[in-house]
Design a protein around this motif. Structure first.
Motif, short mmCIF file in Angstrom:
data_model
loop_
_atom_site.label_atom_id
_atom_site.label_comp_id
_atom_site.label_asym_id
_atom_site.label_seq_id
_atom_site.Cartn_x
_atom_site.Cartn_y
_atom_site.Cartn_z
N UNK A 225 -5.40 -5.67 7.56
CA UNK A 225 -6.24 -4.63 8.12
C UNK A 225 -7.28 -4.23 7.08
N UNK A 226 -8.32 -3.52 7.52
CA UNK A 226 -9.30 -2.99 6.59
C UNK A 226 -9.29 -1.48 6.72
N UNK A 227 -8.99 -0.84 5.58
CA UNK A 227 -8.78 0.61 5.62
C UNK A 227 -10.06 1.36 5.94
N UNK A 228 -11.10 1.14 5.15
CA UNK A 228 -12.35 1.84 5.42
C UNK A 228 -13.45 0.83 5.63
#
Lengths: 267, 207, 615
Positions: A225-228
């Protein structure tokens, strides 16, 4: 909002808010197009447009803009002079050994102005783009693999430490080398080479440990996933379309006026 | 110590395909790019002033050092021995120069890097990454500088100049010496220190 | 403890031990003997273990075998079976093992890999595909556990060593591992950093939700004043041949193994060391132990030391760190401006006259173009170093000790004041930074005429003869330090400066270093060293300087200085229990030194390491 604005490397500005991948793409496309343009007018116009954009939307300090010009202005002057002096053609000035030709001046100024145009766009890009956001964005929007993205980011962290490391190595080695007559230690090619080799060895060692750290944090486990995420929105597409449209307009305009020249002039 | 694969040694270590990078290889390539990028940058800082002073002669004098820009590719290829290592190493080095060190040449450096990386890697690739003699390195430097010369000549308008062949000669010679033979010297010195023991080059030495 | 996220619950057999070794032997290429030999043990879920043994016994190899680095990344031959949380490490990729492991490496610089703290922690969760919505809270939780909540917004480049290690610990814990592997996590830190990291480890593992395997070679420092009670409950001891010699409760294993470990050159918790050295098990508090120590101290303070002329002096020095961390300057390097020889062959450096203004110009590294000020680390420093004298500088990391050495060595221009004296030698903390030769012999020969007979003499004197033709980079850490010290001493400069000369060394190597310094001092060198190793300082130093708050705050004998508790607290110095007791009970430095030397002499020094001469 910029994903890595917390890092504080880039001041907020309209250009800083744009997607880094889009900005890089624009820079790349303009550079490629300029590669086949050999008249001075097109790059001159693009330089002026680029300068206006940087002054208007990048919010960089004037001092930074001027200082950043120095390297490529020097480079551009070199290209101009060499071409003017060393290209056969219709002689404009003939004061042996100096001989300036019209073709030389034309090609030289075209290439010099191309350097200037790419240079100002590079300033705009580098000055408004956080390197970390760029890598994250390339990962998200240009399918750059996670392993490459984070290997480069780890390299970025290493790069930040290199000046300090380099200084320590230079100090550590200079204390061992004999003084010269004037009391200074020598720092010539062989000393540079030795220090560079030490820097390489020490960095490769650290790199191997860093790769172990990255792997122990799970880099390469699979889907991630990509947090920000770095945003990519309509404004970015507008920027891309607008810039490319402007580029087409300039080229078409110059061509219509009969001022455009291609690479044929070289031969 | 013979390195006969024992039953417990993972197969990956003994018969690794030459087209797959491990994370460790990638980080090594990045580190090479970072270190050489930094060193070039330090040199360029000193160089820019000098080349402005020298004027047209500075433009020529730069060619003498051109080979130095090719070093990353043969070193990466020799250590990692994986397909495209040289090309990727050059591209990453140019990314680091442009994005992190702010090189003024701009994104054209990416293109130049890919071209010269391909040239530098070609001789090793043709020998299936198993031959690392002086000849391979010299050829690597020659092709690397030759490939990128064509691109630079187009980009900087050298075609049609009086100096064309002088430039070509200087660049090819520099490529062979600084971008080829010097790479072998560096690779062997690195191998002696033991820092690259755990890469393909170390496996080859232990075999 | 941060909780395991929804998406990383796919763990096999829950009942499996965290780690299990069955008859594991590891052999590296080019080495004839196994580094790890027939190791069998298992660590249950939530169990805490300290792994211990002499240098080269295979501690790091054992850890690397758990993480899968051996043999997947470091080439080695492994026989036997290793499982982590039930998974065979030989058949599992390193990255897959990372689901079960948290690793805290030794070197803070490579323990943290990304530019920002938040990013570093989020990275672990992103890799495990944790939902972005949960990540922020988990970052907070992980940082809170290690007492580093305030570091969340920091850039990793700006962290101190202790902060870096706590962030790395948080990153190791944030994924909720089954086992936490700690590889000498405090060995590069000062006393404050060590305490911070040790407390963080304690806090994170107190609840028994994660198994711990700690490797530490300075058990004396790690255990601190809590002694054996400050260590994990179970202890596994590796012998010098790479086989497990002991495995059991730390409180009973360490006393049993004490003598062997002591002779093998291990650093032991205070009471255990006393037991090995004196044969008395009761600890420092017991009267009979105290009597035995006092007997070693003897009477009187010995003949007063007489030192020669001043060989190096600083007058009203202002010490400043010249390099801003990010910018490389186009100006000439500091040492080129600083070092000038006046006509009488003496070196004079004048800060005011040689220094240009502090300019932070140029380069995209310092992209904001701001001019940085030279940060003053120390001011008003007056010090004299005499021939034959050994002086130690104490203080926190970052207090300016290293910069003081650089300034005295002429490598950093003083921001004020002058340095006088002939050019000193300087031994740097990382010996690799100083290597110039391709073999140990070449290394010693640098700056001397080829084939100088001094080279062979120095090689023998430092026990480096057998290594003469090896590549210096291939030596062990202790050997590298020995080479860099020998290469500096061969030049017979009148003064020698040394930055943390015993960091990371085992007890043998430390004793050899002490002997080398003493030989050099007896030969008339003046020696100035920075060190966190107070025991070595007390053994060696004729005089101690303490730096704190930008000044030298104390200058006196070891006994005088280390008795000032408030001063030590200000300077971040923690005195180990044995030394604290000796300082309190004994009146002269000579007596303290006699006790420490006598204890050192009980370590079997082996054939190649010179034994310690009586002072």
């Amino acid at each position: 909002m910029n994903a890595s604005s917390a890092l504080g490397a880039v001041a907020p500005s309209p250009l800083a808010r744009r997607n880094p991948t889009v900005k890089l793409a624009i820079l790349f496309i303009v550079s490629l197009v300029l590669l086949v343009v050999f008249d001075p007018v097109t790059p001159a116009l693009l330089y002026l447009l680029g300068l206006a954009a940087v002054l208007g939307f990048a919010r960089l300090p004037m001092r930074t803009i001027v200082l950043a010009h120095l390297p490529f202005v020097g480079f551009a002057l070199g290209i101009l002079v060499v071409n003017a002096l060393s290209r056969p053609g219709e002689v404009l000035v003939d004061l042996p050994p100096i001989r300036v030709t019209v073709e030389g001046l034309l090609v030289g100024s075209a290439l010099a102005l191309r350097t200037m145009a790419i240079g100002i766009l590079s300033i705009g890009f580098i000055g408004t783009t956080d390197p970390v956001a760029l890598m994250t964005s390339l990962h998200q929007h240009a399918r750059l693999s996670a392993r490459v993205t984070f290997a480069v980011l780890a390299g970025y962290r290493m790069l930040q430490q290199l000046p300090r490391e380099w200084q320590v190595i230079r100090q550590a080695q200079s204390v061992r080398t004999p003084f010269r007559e004037n009391g200074a230690t020598r720092f010539g090619i062989s000393e540079f080479g030795r220090a560079a080799f030490t820097l390489l060895v020490v960095s490769l060692r650290r790199g191997e440990r860093m790769s172990q750290s990255l792997e122990s944090r799970g880099l390469g486990l699979g889907a991630r996933t990509v947090w920000r995420p770095v945003p990519l929105g309509p404004a970015d597409w507008l920027l891309l379309a607008g810039t490319l449209g402007l580029l087409a307009l300039v080229i078409a305009g110059v061509g219509t006026l009969g001022l455009g020249l291609g690479p044929g002039i070289l031969f | 110590m013979s390195a006969a694969p024992s039953t417990t040694t993972p197969a990956a270590a003994s018969a690794r395909p030459i087209h797959r990078f491990t994370l460790k290889d990638l980080v090594l390539i990045v580190v090479l790019g970072v270190v050489f990028g930094f060193l070039y940058w330090a040199l360029v800082q000193a160089w820019t002033g000098l080349s402005i002073l020298l004027g047209p002669a500075g433009d020529l004098a730069q060619h003498v050092l051109l080979g130095g820009w090719l070093l990353v590719a043969p070193i990466a290829v020799a250590i990692v021995r994986t397909r495209f290592a040289g090309v990727i190493a050059e591209i990453l080095a140019s990314v680091i120069e442009v994005v992190f060190l702010g090189s003024a040449v701009g994104p054209m450096l990416f293109v130049a890097a890919a071209i010269q990386g391909a040239g530098s890697e070609l001789p090793f690739a043709l020998r299936r990454y198993s031959s690392f003699g002086w000849g391979s390195y010299a050829l690597s430097g020659l092709l690397g500088s030759g490939f990128v010369f064509i691109f630079s000549a187009f980009r900087s308008g050298w075609f049609g100049q009086d100096l064309f062949f002088l430039r070509l000669g200087i660049q090819l010679a520099s490529g062979v010496i600084l971008g080829g033979l010097l790479a072998k010297v560096i690779v062997e010195a690195l191998a002696k220190t033991g820092v690259v023991d755990n890469y393909a080059i170390g496996r080859a030495l232990n075999a | 403890m941060p909780r395991r996220g929804v998406s990383d619950t796919e763990m096999p057999t829950a009942a499996a031990p965290a780690v299990a070794f069955r008859d594991v032997t590891v052999t590296f290429p080019r080495q004839d003997r196994a580094v790890l030999r027939g190791a069998s043990f298992s660590i249950a879920a939530g169990e805490r273990v300290v792994l211990f043994g002499p240098s080269g016994a295979g501690k790091s190899t054992l850890l690397a075998t758990i993480t899968g680095v051996v043999p997947h990344s470091v080439i080695a031959r492994v026989t036997g079976s290793v499982t982590v949380a039930g998974r065979d490490t030989l058949a599992t990729e390193v990255v897959d093992l990372s689901r079960h492991l948290g690793v805290l490496p030794q070197d803070p610089d490579s323990a943290v890999c990304l530019p920002g703290v938040e990013q570093e922690l989020a990275f672990v969760l992103e890799n495990r595909a944790v939902s972005p919505a949960d990540i922020s809270d988990r970052i907070d939780a992980a940082l809170a556990v290690v007492g580093a909540g305030g570091l969340r917004k920091r850039q990793t480049g700006s962290l101190s060593g202790g902060e870096s290690q706590r962030v790395a610990l948080a990153a190791a814990l944030i994924g909720g591992p089954d086992i936490l592997v700690l590889d000498e996590p405090t060995s590069m830190l000062d006393a404050d950093g060590l305490r911070q990291v040790r407390d963080a480890v304690d806090a994170a593992t107190r609840h028994g939700t994660v198994a711990v395997l700690l490797v530490e070679h300075r058990l004396d420092e790690y255990a601190g004043s809590r002694g054996v009670a400050g260590l994990p409950e179970r202890c596994i001891v590796l012998g010098a041949d790479g086989a497990i010699t002991h495995d059991g409760p730390t409180a009973s294993v360490l006393p049993t193994a004490a003598v062997d470990l002591h002779w093998a050159g291990c650093w032991l918790p205070g009471d255990i060391e006393l037991q090995a050295a004196l044969g008395l098990a009761a600890g420092l508090a017991a009267p009979e132990v105290q009597r035995a120590l006092l007997a070693l101290a003897g009477e009187g303070c010995g003949a007063p030391e007489v030192f020669g002329p001043v060989v190096l002096a600083g007058h009203d020095l202002t010490v400043s760190q010249d390099a801003a961390p990010r910018a490389v300057r186009r100006r000439p390097w500091p040492f080129r401006r600083a070092a000038r020889t006046s006509s009488d062959g003496q070196m004079t450096r004048d800060g005011q006259s040689t220094r240009g203004g502090p300019t932070g110009n140029g380069g995209h590294l310092a992209r904001d173009g701001r001019a940085e000020k030279r940060r003053v680390l120390l001011s008003g420093v007056n010090l004299e170093l005499r021939a034959g004298e050994i002086v130690a500088v104490l203080g926190r990391n970052g207090a300016g000790k290293s910069s003081l050495l650089l300034t005295l060595a002429g490598l950093l221009a003083p921001a004020g004041g002058t340095v006088t004296g002939a050019r000193p030698g300087l031994v740097f903390q990382n010996p690799e930074h100083q290597f110039l030769g391709n073999t140990v012999r070449e290394e010693i020969n640098v700056g001397l005429p080829a084939g100088s007979e001094r080279v062979d003499r120095v090689l023998t004197e430092h026990g480096l003869g057998p290594l003469a033709d090896r590549n210096p980079y291939r030596l062990s850490g202790g050997q590298k330090r020995k080479v860099s010290l020998a290469a500096m001493l061969v030049h017979e400069r009148p003064s020698l400066l040394a930055d943390e000369p015993t960091l990371g060394l085992d007890r043998w190597a430390t004793i050899a270093t002490i002997a080398a310094f003493r030989r050099a001092a007896r030969a008339g060198r003046g020696i100035l060293l920075c060190s966190h190793d107070l025991r070595t300082v007390a053994t060696l130093a004729d005089r101690v300087l303490v730096v704190a708050d930008g000044r030298i705050v104390a200058d006196g004998s070891v006994v005088e200085v280390l008795r000032q508790g408030d001063l030590l607290a200000r300077a971040g110095i923690t005195v180990p229990p044995l030394l604290r007791w000796l300082i309190a009970r004994l009146d002269s430095v000579a007596q303290v030194r006699r006790v420490l030397d006598a204890l050192d002499a009980t370590v079997d020094a082996g054939a190649t390491v010179p034994t310690v001469e009586a002072p």
